[in-house]
Motif scaffolding. Structure first.
Motif, PDB file in Angstrom:
ATOM      1  N   UNK A 204       0.710  -1.170  -0.037  1.00 35.99           N
ATOM      2  CA  UNK A 204      -0.028  -0.068  -0.022  1.00 35.99           C
ATOM      3  C   UNK A 204       0.991   1.320  -0.143  1.00 35.99           C
ATOM      4  N   UNK A 205       0.522   2.062  -0.743  1.00 31.40           N
ATOM      5  CA  UNK A 205       1.314   3.372  -1.100  1.00 31.40           C
ATOM      6  C   UNK A 205       1.330   4.145   0.117  1.00 31.40           C
TER       7      UNK A 205
ATOM      8  N   UNK B 140       3.607   6.419   5.382  1.00 27.97           N
ATOM      9  CA  UNK B 140       3.685   6.432   6.888  1.00 27.97           C
ATOM     10  C   UNK B 140       5.094   6.181   7.478  1.00 27.97           C
ATOM     11  N   UNK B 141       5.726   4.801   6.709  1.00 18.07           N
ATOM     12  CA  UNK B 141       6.739   4.385   7.384  1.00 18.07           C
ATOM     13  C   UNK B 141       8.080   5.220   6.895  1.00 18.07           C
TER      14      UNK B 141
ATOM     15  N   UNK C 149       8.258   8.591   6.456  1.00 19.26           N
ATOM     16  CA  UNK C 149       7.977   9.689   7.241  1.00 19.26           C
ATOM     17  C   UNK C 149       8.578   9.469   8.792  1.00 19.26           C
ATOM     18  N   UNK C 150       8.141   8.262   9.246  1.00 19.90           N
ATOM     19  CA  UNK C 150       8.440   7.945  10.634  1.00 19.90           C
ATOM     20  C   UNK C 150       9.980   7.775  10.561  1.00 19.90           C
ATOM     21  N   UNK C 151      10.462   7.045   9.609  1.00 20.71           N
ATOM     22  CA  UNK C 151      11.899   6.861   9.544  1.00 20.71           C
ATOM     23  C   UNK C 151      12.991   7.985   9.452  1.00 20.71           C
ATOM     24  N   UNK C 152      12.375   8.750   8.595  1.00 21.61           N
ATOM     25  CA  UNK C 152      13.247   9.958   8.165  1.00 21.61           C
ATOM     26  C   UNK C 152      12.878  11.460   8.781  1.00 21.61           C
ATOM     27  N   UNK C 153      11.911  11.495   9.330  1.00 17.73           N
ATOM     28  CA  UNK C 153      11.273  12.774   9.999  1.00 17.73           C
ATOM     29  C   UNK C 153      10.430  12.493  11.085  1.00 17.73           C
ATOM     30  N   UNK C 154      10.950  11.918  12.037  1.00 16.45           N
ATOM     31  CA  UNK C 154      10.406  11.364  13.004  1.00 16.45           C
ATOM     32  C   UNK C 154       9.642  12.347  14.054  1.00 16.45           C
ATOM     33  N   UNK C 155      10.067  13.435  14.106  1.00 18.58           N
ATOM     34  CA  UNK C 155       9.432  14.513  15.081  1.00 18.58           C
ATOM     35  C   UNK C 155       8.023  15.096  14.427  1.00 18.58           C
TER      36      UNK C 155
ATOM     37  N   UNK D  63       6.649  13.452  12.157  1.00 18.52           N
ATOM     38  CA  UNK D  63       5.733  12.100  12.233  1.00 18.52           C
ATOM     39  C   UNK D  63       4.974  12.233  13.234  1.00 18.52           C
ATOM     40  N   UNK D  64       5.390  12.341  14.344  1.00 14.59           N
ATOM     41  CA  UNK D  64       4.384  12.332  15.487  1.00 14.59           C
ATOM     42  C   UNK D  64       3.640  13.708  15.521  1.00 14.59           C
ATOM     43  N   UNK D  65       3.820  14.535  15.178  1.00 12.46           N
ATOM     44  CA  UNK D  65       2.885  15.602  14.723  1.00 12.46           C
ATOM     45  C   UNK D  65       1.594  15.384  13.938  1.00 12.46           C
ATOM     46  N   UNK D  66       2.070  14.724  12.783  1.00 12.79           N
ATOM     47  CA  UNK D  66       1.026  14.234  11.686  1.00 12.79           C
ATOM     48  C   UNK D  66       0.035  13.442  12.414  1.00 12.79           C
ATOM     49  N   UNK D  67       0.426  12.421  13.261  1.00 14.24           N
ATOM     50  CA  UNK D  67      -0.267  11.552  13.943  1.00 14.24           C
ATOM     51  C   UNK D  67      -1.528  12.347  14.739  1.00 14.24           C
ATOM     52  N   UNK D  68      -1.053  13.521  15.108  1.00 12.44           N
ATOM     53  CA  UNK D  68      -2.180  14.042  15.842  1.00 12.44           C
ATOM     54  C   UNK D  68      -3.407  15.004  15.036  1.00 12.44           C
TER      55      UNK D  68
END
Length: 342
Positions: free
Chosen positions: A66-67, A72-73, A75-81, A83-88
């Motif tokens: 799935x694209x 998701x993965x 951004x989590x790996x290379x832009x973690x901070x 990524x957390x903001x996107x989850x919210x």
């Protein structure tokens, strides 16, 4: 269940009338941290389940995947901070924001993984052509392009801002040193602020105060990225710190490459960090005029403020090892900022 048990026990500790105030304070802090981390874990789990069903495969031997899962993965790996903001973010905006962030990661990696400027230009040209195809409704079978097309179709994202991310990278392919702080701010506007304009579009926010906050926030983030990158780039003998600030404090390029920790270097970093801090102060001052629905898209202010605080504690020694560690409390800070601002 283990996390829920810990949260429940923390709440019981807080409500006990027999514990002293120190224990109550510690229990509250622990409980809030667990709640913040737990909520982010739950959102992440839901995000993985609710990813788009659109798939692609590069060959018959590979299983399709799935694209949106890819975005998701990455951004989590290379832009973690971020990524957390996107989850919210609200669920309706989350996948589009992750697509934009993943697109930014792909562009950033062109510079990080390519040593020859010609090859880097070719890869950026690929993304320029891909963007044209995306806006024509026929993206190539590349996961970020597929998700970006969905985000554009749903939220009518501005092409000029997505192009700005490419153009800003093209301007700095040869690792030319910034001549002044104004150059750093101009670059940060083109490479960071536009990300917030896009996220505000995704949230369907049309507000001049929100745009102003996004501009200041992006500039602060760009300056902080410049500071944080000094040790890593120094190992490659690359110095990007503005020349005017270095000359003012008599810091040479060799000082930066050697990892100098003397007062001259600290003073130069302090001056640069002060510009970022000024932008953050503008963000905080303007936030009261920003619609509540827009504030959640500007949560990375918490991340930037947190780093500037750690930098101050390290006496603006950018080579201090403590600055290279991940902030384990950041999920709590972001979650609490969301609770307060929305």
């Amino acid at each position: 269940m283990k996390d829920l048990t810990q949260v429940t026990s923390g709440l019981h500790a807080c409500s006990s009338s027999y514990v002293n105030m120190v224990a109550v304070s510690a229990a509250i802090s622990k409980t809030m941290m667990l709640l913040g981390n737990l909520q982010l874990k739950q959102i992440y789990a839901k995000s993985r389940k609710s990813v788009s069903k659109r798939t692609y495969a590069t060959s018959r031997d590979q299983k399709p995947f799935m694209s949106s899962q890819y975005c998701l993965d990455v951004v989590k790996r290379y832009d973690y901070e971020n990524f957390l903001a996107c989850l919210l973010l609200p669920q309706h905006a989350r996948s589009a924001a992750l697509a934009v962030r993943a697109y930014n990661v792909e562009l950033a990696q062109v510079h990080d993984t390519t040593t020859q400027p010609l090859m880097a230009k070719m890869r950026l040209q690929f993304w320029r052509e891909t963007l044209d195809q995306v806006y024509q409704g026929s993206p190539p079978k590349q996961p970020v392009a597929v998700e970006l097309q969905r985000a554009i179709a749903k939220h009518e994202l501005s092409k000029r801002w997505l192009l700005s991310l490419i153009e800003s990278r093209e301007d700095h392919l040869e690792n030319k040193q910034f001549t002044s702080m104004q150059d750093v701010e101009d670059y940060s506007e083109k490479s960071n602020s536009v990300l917030y304009y896009l996220i505000l579009q995704i949230l369907d926010i049309k507000n001049i105060h929100a745009d102003h906050v996004g501009s200041h926030l992006g500039k602060a983030e760009g300056i902080v990225r410049l500071i944080r990158g000094v040790p890593h780039l120094g190992t490659k003998r690359i110095v990007l710190l503005p020349r005017d600030v270095m000359m003012q404090h008599k810091v040479s390029q060799e000082d930066v490459i050697r990892g100098s920790r003397d007062e001259r270097m600290k003073s130069a970093v302090f001056d640069i960090a002060c510009v970022a801090k000024t932008h953050i102060e503008h963000v905080k001052a303007l936030m009261k005029d920003v619609p509540p629905a827009a504030r959640i898209g500007l949560l990375p202010e918490v991340t930037i403020s947190s780093y500037l605080g750690f930098l101050q504690k390290a006496d603006f020694d950018v080579f201090d090892s403590s600055l290279q560690k991940r902030n384990r409390l950041l999920p709590l800070y972001l979650w609490w900022a969301k609770v307060r601002k929305t």
